[in-house]
Design a protein around this motif. Sequence first.
Motif, PDB file in Angstrom:
ATOM      1  N   GLY A  57       0.721  -1.030  -0.069  1.00 41.11           N
ATOM      2  CA  GLY A  57      -0.129   0.102   0.142  1.00 41.11           C
ATOM      3  C   GLY A  57       0.897   1.316  -0.113  1.00 41.11           C
ATOM      4  N   GLU A  58       2.253   1.065  -0.108  1.00 42.64           N
ATOM      5  CA  GLU A  58       3.144   2.359  -0.357  1.00 42.64           C
ATOM      6  C   GLU A  58       2.903   3.098  -1.487  1.00 42.64           C
ATOM      7  N   ALA A  59       2.392   2.397  -2.615  1.00 39.46           N
ATOM      8  CA  ALA A  59       1.908   2.948  -3.902  1.00 39.46           C
ATOM      9  C   ALA A  59       0.670   2.732  -4.285  1.00 39.46           C
ATOM     10  N   LYS A  60       0.183   3.339  -5.316  1.00 39.44           N
ATOM     11  CA  LYS A  60      -1.386   2.980  -5.615  1.00 39.44           C
ATOM     12  C   LYS A  60      -1.244   1.761  -6.261  1.00 39.44           C
ATOM     13  N   VAL A  61      -2.463   1.061  -6.580  1.00 38.92           N
ATOM     14  CA  VAL A  61      -2.890  -0.267  -6.946  1.00 38.92           C
ATOM     15  C   VAL A  61      -2.256  -0.066  -8.519  1.00 38.92           C
ATOM     16  N   THR A  62      -2.790   1.027  -9.239  1.00 39.44           N
ATOM     17  CA  THR A  62      -2.544   1.397 -10.405  1.00 39.44           C
ATOM     18  C   THR A  62      -1.066   1.221 -10.605  1.00 39.44           C
ATOM     19  N   THR A  63      -0.177   1.919  -9.865  1.00 39.96           N
ATOM     20  CA  THR A  63       1.311   1.997 -10.155  1.00 39.96           C
ATOM     21  C   THR A  63       1.826   0.604 -10.005  1.00 39.96           C
ATOM     22  N   TRP A  64       1.521  -0.195  -8.899  1.00 36.07           N
ATOM     23  CA  TRP A  64       1.932  -1.309  -8.419  1.00 36.07           C
ATOM     24  C   TRP A  64       1.661  -2.298  -9.967  1.00 36.07           C
ATOM     25  N   LEU A  65       0.562  -2.301 -10.285  1.00 34.85           N
ATOM     26  CA  LEU A  65       0.102  -3.001 -11.516  1.00 34.85           C
ATOM     27  C   LEU A  65       0.823  -2.528 -12.730  1.00 34.85           C
ATOM     28  N   HIS A  66       0.966  -1.301 -12.839  1.00 40.26           N
ATOM     29  CA  HIS A  66       1.986  -0.681 -14.047  1.00 40.26           C
ATOM     30  C   HIS A  66       3.454  -1.235 -13.953  1.00 40.26           C
ATOM     31  N   ARG A  67       3.843  -1.668 -12.826  1.00 42.01           N
ATOM     32  CA  ARG A  67       5.151  -1.924 -12.919  1.00 42.01           C
ATOM     33  C   ARG A  67       5.150  -3.528 -13.151  1.00 42.01           C
ATOM     34  N   ILE A  68       4.389  -4.218 -12.515  1.00 36.28           N
ATOM     35  CA  ILE A  68       4.137  -5.632 -13.028  1.00 36.28           C
ATOM     36  C   ILE A  68       3.974  -5.885 -14.545  1.00 36.28           C
ATOM     37  N   THR A  69       2.897  -4.763 -14.873  1.00 29.00           N
ATOM     38  CA  THR A  69       3.018  -5.277 -16.743  1.00 29.00           C
ATOM     39  C   THR A  69       4.160  -4.740 -17.422  1.00 29.00           C
ATOM     40  N   VAL A  70       4.946  -3.902 -16.985  1.00 28.51           N
ATOM     41  CA  VAL A  70       5.883  -3.168 -17.781  1.00 28.51           C
ATOM     42  C   VAL A  70       6.944  -4.502 -17.641  1.00 28.51           C
ATOM     43  N   ASN A  71       7.303  -5.057 -16.492  1.00 26.51           N
ATOM     44  CA  ASN A  71       8.000  -6.167 -16.211  1.00 26.51           C
ATOM     45  C   ASN A  71       7.628  -7.382 -17.145  1.00 26.51           C
TER      46      ASN A  71
END
Length: 173
Positions: A57-71
């Motif tokens: 929860g340190e970042a927004k869920v969207t940011t977390w998902l962006h990172r996973i998607t980019v990876n």
Amino acid sequence: MRLHQAGDPDAFGEIFRRHRDRMWALALRTTRDPEMAADAVQDAFLNAFRRASSFRGEAKVTTWLHRITVNACLDRLRRVRPTADIDDHEPVEPRDGHRAVDVRLDVRAALAQLPEGQRLALVLVDMHGLSVAEAAAVLDVAEGTVKSRCSRGREAMARILGAAGHDPDRGGS
């Protein structure tokens, strides 16, 4: 996300529903291949589901998902380079005139010529509207790195589009 972590069987479905279109667009712009993008989005959501307990929860869920998607996209790109061009698969919106279509195609071609880091930074910040801080978190780089990649990428895009006969300030040729 908290509901999913607490065991709500419907919560992750809602996360998927809210974010799938944005992750698809990100994956498509990153890979430039619809099949690879679809596979990367599937991988990303499976990884997000499996690793949901690691979301703090340190970042927004969207940011977390962006990172996973980019990876997920980068993993797929490293394995196999795309063999299809997005321009062959994306339908043209009926309201677009020929000139607007030409500009969009030129912008896509220019974007494809940028180094991966610059392209990803521009896609996240300029096309997906992430803040520099959010893009830095997604790409796991410093904010200054995102700023410089965006700046260099925009300069390169202006040069490339200028050579193609487009005036970036006027939006056409």
